[in-house]
Motif scaffolding. Structure first.
Motif, short mmCIF file in Angstrom:
data_model
loop_
_atom_site.label_atom_id
_atom_site.label_comp_id
_atom_site.label_asym_id
_atom_site.label_seq_id
_atom_site.Cartn_x
_atom_site.Cartn_y
_atom_site.Cartn_z
N TYR A 240 -7.65 -10.91 7.85
CA TYR A 240 -6.38 -10.55 7.66
C TYR A 240 -7.29 -8.62 7.82
CZ TYR A 240 -2.93 -8.29 4.94
OH TYR A 240 -1.21 -7.26 4.73
N LEU A 241 -5.24 -8.33 8.73
CA LEU A 241 -5.58 -7.28 9.58
C LEU A 241 -4.51 -6.28 8.60
CD1 LEU A 241 -5.79 -7.19 13.64
CD2 LEU A 241 -7.89 -7.49 10.88
N GLY A 242 -3.72 -6.92 8.20
CA GLY A 242 -2.59 -6.01 7.86
C GLY A 242 -1.79 -5.05 8.92
N HIS A 243 -0.61 -4.37 8.86
CA HIS A 243 -0.11 -3.31 9.27
C HIS A 243 -0.09 -1.58 8.72
CE1 HIS A 243 2.77 -5.49 6.93
NE2 HIS A 243 3.47 -4.44 7.54
N GLY A 244 -1.31 -1.60 8.36
CA GLY A 244 -2.12 0.12 7.20
C GLY A 244 -2.10 -0.11 6.15
N ASP A 245 -2.11 0.79 6.27
CA ASP A 245 -3.21 1.20 4.08
C ASP A 245 -1.88 1.98 3.73
OD1 ASP A 245 -5.20 0.63 2.60
OD2 ASP A 245 -4.76 2.74 2.08
N SER A 246 -1.79 1.57 2.56
CA SER A 246 -0.79 2.46 1.05
C SER A 246 -1.06 2.04 -0.18
CB SER A 246 0.97 2.19 1.86
OG SER A 246 1.24 1.40 1.60
N ASP A 247 -0.66 2.71 -0.90
CA ASP A 247 -0.07 1.97 -2.49
C ASP A 247 0.94 1.25 -2.23
OD1 ASP A 247 -2.70 3.58 -2.86
OD2 ASP A 247 -1.41 5.52 -3.20
N LYS A 248 1.57 0.56 -1.42
CA LYS A 248 2.62 -0.41 -1.65
C LYS A 248 2.05 -1.13 -2.60
CE LYS A 248 5.84 1.49 1.88
NZ LYS A 248 6.08 0.91 3.09
N VAL A 404 6.96 14.93 6.11
CA VAL A 404 7.21 14.90 4.99
C VAL A 404 7.46 13.07 4.93
CG1 VAL A 404 9.54 14.92 3.39
CG2 VAL A 404 8.26 16.91 4.40
N THR A 405 7.40 12.24 3.66
CA THR A 405 7.18 10.70 3.48
C THR A 405 7.37 9.95 2.47
OG1 THR A 405 6.22 8.95 5.11
CG2 THR A 405 4.93 10.56 3.76
N ASP A 406 7.53 8.83 2.15
CA ASP A 406 7.29 8.51 0.99
C ASP A 406 5.79 7.67 0.96
OD1 ASP A 406 9.58 8.93 1.34
OD2 ASP A 406 10.78 7.38 1.72
N ILE A 407 5.76 6.95 0.05
CA ILE A 407 4.51 6.41 0.37
C ILE A 407 4.76 4.79 0.64
CG2 ILE A 407 3.63 4.47 -1.41
CD1 ILE A 407 3.10 7.63 -2.50
N GLY A 408 3.54 5.22 1.75
CA GLY A 408 3.82 3.83 3.23
C GLY A 408 2.34 4.53 3.78
N SER A 409 2.16 3.47 4.43
CA SER A 409 0.83 3.39 6.06
C SER A 409 1.44 4.79 6.40
CB SER A 409 1.13 2.61 6.89
OG SER A 409 2.29 2.22 7.64
N VAL A 410 2.43 5.59 6.84
CA VAL A 410 2.79 7.01 7.92
C VAL A 410 1.90 8.06 7.15
CG1 VAL A 410 3.45 8.33 8.70
CG2 VAL A 410 4.50 5.73 9.13
N LEU A 411 1.63 7.98 6.12
CA LEU A 411 1.11 8.92 4.65
C LEU A 411 -0.61 8.83 5.17
CD1 LEU A 411 0.96 10.92 2.35
CD2 LEU A 411 0.56 9.06 0.83
N VAL A 412 -0.93 7.74 4.84
CA VAL A 412 -2.44 7.38 5.17
C VAL A 412 -3.67 7.83 6.11
CG1 VAL A 412 -4.44 5.77 4.60
CG2 VAL A 412 -2.60 5.85 3.09
N ASP A 413 -2.23 7.72 7.70
CA ASP A 413 -2.58 7.47 8.71
C ASP A 413 -2.35 9.09 8.70
OD1 ASP A 413 -2.78 4.99 9.66
OD2 ASP A 413 -1.46 4.87 10.83
N TYR A 414 -1.49 9.97 8.71
CA TYR A 414 -1.10 11.11 8.31
C TYR A 414 -2.79 12.11 7.76
CZ TYR A 414 1.13 15.31 9.62
OH TYR A 414 1.88 16.58 9.99
N PHE A 415 -3.61 11.22 7.38
CA PHE A 415 -5.07 12.29 6.56
C PHE A 415 -5.96 12.50 7.67
CE2 PHE A 415 -4.02 9.21 1.96
CZ PHE A 415 -3.40 10.51 2.08
#
Length: 510
Positions: A240-248, A404-415
């Motif tokens: 399982y790879l998923g499509h990004g890490d987040s708190d979703k 500026v974003t919501d909870i999601g993988s864009v946030l984590v990638d931005y780290f």
């Protein structure tokens, strides 16, 4: 095919066929057609009523391949939408014949329509009986191609962004592979993102066609239930790879436990499963970093020294249910208005799924209009969603100085960039408990959803002042990035080495 399915197919078409027959009879009578024309009109309606029989007799489409060397696809039988198109064509031709040709020619046209129906019914029956043979032909072509792994998705709609996230990374292995789909609706978008062979496998038994010697692993870019069909093949290692890490919520779905390996970016993902009460053996987790973040541009200088700063606004989509309603898109105009009043350059990047809903498209359009008007008035080079819909998200991240974003993988990638970011909290989420409830906000500037309803209030201005000028949380961001993305977030070697261990293939000579 059962008698019930055949009856259902005919009855479903019967009202439309009756209306067509009545209309054709009326036209024939008004044109002075004698009994051949009237009988032809009724017969045509019968042929239209019988068209759904083709799909009922045919059943699911046979397995097929695209760009697969040595393989030739079978000629398709007209079913589904094709049948509706043929119905419309038959009716238009018959109307023309009734209006301008003598009755005996109209009658002949009706007989030809019935002949075509019978030929297609026979072809559909033979195609159904020949399904095992088509599967064997595809199997031989796949065996000759000798793939080492397959990327599988049972998703019906366009989820190409999920595949596009991993295809370039997996192609660095320089090994032959397949992309396997369950639904033809996903074919066109998938063909646009990879040159690799694609196999369309509509039924569970069609998966037998790709079970060839040398195939070692299957990768999954989403966690939908349909994936379990392939997971049943225990001769493969399922990853399982998923499509990004987040708190979703979907990032910790219990269904992930069915895979043999769960590749995660960092320790935060592993901790999240435990915190959610999802029990997956520790041996299944493999920390591989986030190779998609390789090459992302970091902060060249403190945000307060950038004038004017560029801000990426990247809201997520509306989600499946109340638990996954995390999107700020409904209050997006208030977010963008607050940014514009500070004189920043805005890049707007909604989630790809937001383009699928009419309401969301309207909200996107409203924000784009705001940006165009300000661009015309101020000259600032804002980037609208419509104009940059196909721009890689990595390019949008590089264009920005803050997010500026919501909870999601864009946030984590931005780290991985080290740049400052703000999060619009989900509706009803209190800022006082957000860092506990949503750990990915540990170094984020928090904007309450409620403060944006009806337009941004003074608290939003204070948050933007911290985000774009003071940046007091800069010291927290490196530790948060390591926790979520590992020690080597942009390095693809941990991921590629983990894959090679699974498929038993050494690293190619450099």
């Amino acid at each position: 095919m059962t008698p019930r399915s055949v009856l259902r197919a005919v009855l479903g078409q019967l009202p439309m066929a009756a209306a067509i027959g009545l209309a054709l009879v009326v036209i024939a009578v008004l044109r002075g057609q004698h009994w051949p024309g009237v009988v032809a009109a009724i017969g045509t309606a019968g042929a239209v009523a019988g068209l759904p029989l083709i799909g009922a007799v045919h059943g699911p489409n046979p397995p097929s391949g695209y760009r697969l060397p040595g393989y030739r696809r079978p000629v398709p039988v007209p079913t589904g939408r094709w049948s509706q198109g043929i119905s419309a064509l038959i009716v238009m031709i018959m109307i023309f014949m009734i209006l301008f040709l003598p009755g005996w020619l109209v009658f002949l046209g009706m007989l030809l329509a019935w002949l075509g129906l019978l030929i297609n019914l026979v072809t559909a029956y033979l195609r159904r009986r020949g399904r095992p043979r088509h599967r064997e032909v595809l199997h031989r072509a796949v065996a000759a191609y000798r793939p080492r792994f397959v990327i599988y998705t049972g998703r019906r709609n366009d989820a190409s962004y999920q595949l596009a996230m991993w295809v370039p990374i997996l192609e660095r292995l320089q090994l032959p592979y397949l992309v396997a789909l369950s639904f033809p609706e996903a074919l066109a978008s998938t063909r646009a993102i990879t040159k690799a062979p694609i196999v369309l496998l509509p039924t569970g038994s069609d998966l037998d066609a790709i079970m060839v010697p040398g195939l070692r692993a299957a990768f999954y870019v989403n966690g939908i239930a349909e994936n379990s069909t392939l997971v049943n093949y225990r001769n493969l290692t399922h990853i399982y790879l998923g499509h990004g890490d987040s708190d979703k919520e979907l990032s910790v779905h219990p269904m992930h436990g069915m895979f043999d390996r769960v590749f995660v970016a960092g320790q935060a993902a592993i901790d999240r499963y435990g915190q959610a009460g999802v029990k997956i053996p520790a041996s299944k987790f493999v920390i591989v970093g986030r190779p998609q973040t390789a090459g992302l541009r970091g902060a060249g200088r403190p945000i307060g020294e950038v004038d004017p700063p560029s801000v990426l606004y990247a809201p997520t989509w509306r989600g499946y249910n109340a638990h996954t309603t995390l999107s700020s898109l409904p209050v997006g105009p208030a977010v963008v208005d607050a940014l514009l009043r500070r004189g920043v350059v805005v890049s707007f990047r909604p989630h790809p799924f937001s383009w699928l809903g009419a309401r969301e498209r309207s909200e996107i359009s409203a924000i784009d209009d705001l940006l165009r008007r300000d661009r015309d008035d101020s000259g600032r080079p804002h980037r609208t969603a419509a104009e940059h819909r196909n721009t890689p998200v990595a390019e949008e991240i590089d264009f920005s100085d803050a997010l500026v974003t919501d909870i999601g993988s864009v946030l984590v990638d931005y780290f991985a960039t080290g740049k400052p970011y703000a999060v619009v909290l989900p509706p009803g989420q209190s800022p006082t408990t957000a860092r506990t409830d949503l750990p990915s906000t540990a170094a984020a500037y928090l904007i309450s959803y409620d403060t944006l309803i009806g337009g941004p209030d003074q608290s939003v201005e204070q948050v933007l002042d911290e985000l774009l000028v003071k940046d007091p949380l800069a010291g927290r961001r490196p530790a948060v990035a390591r926790h979520y993305l590992g020690e080597q977030p942009g390095d693809d070697r941990p991921f590629l080495d983990a894959v090679r261990r699974v498929i038993g293939h050494p690293e190619p000579a450099r």
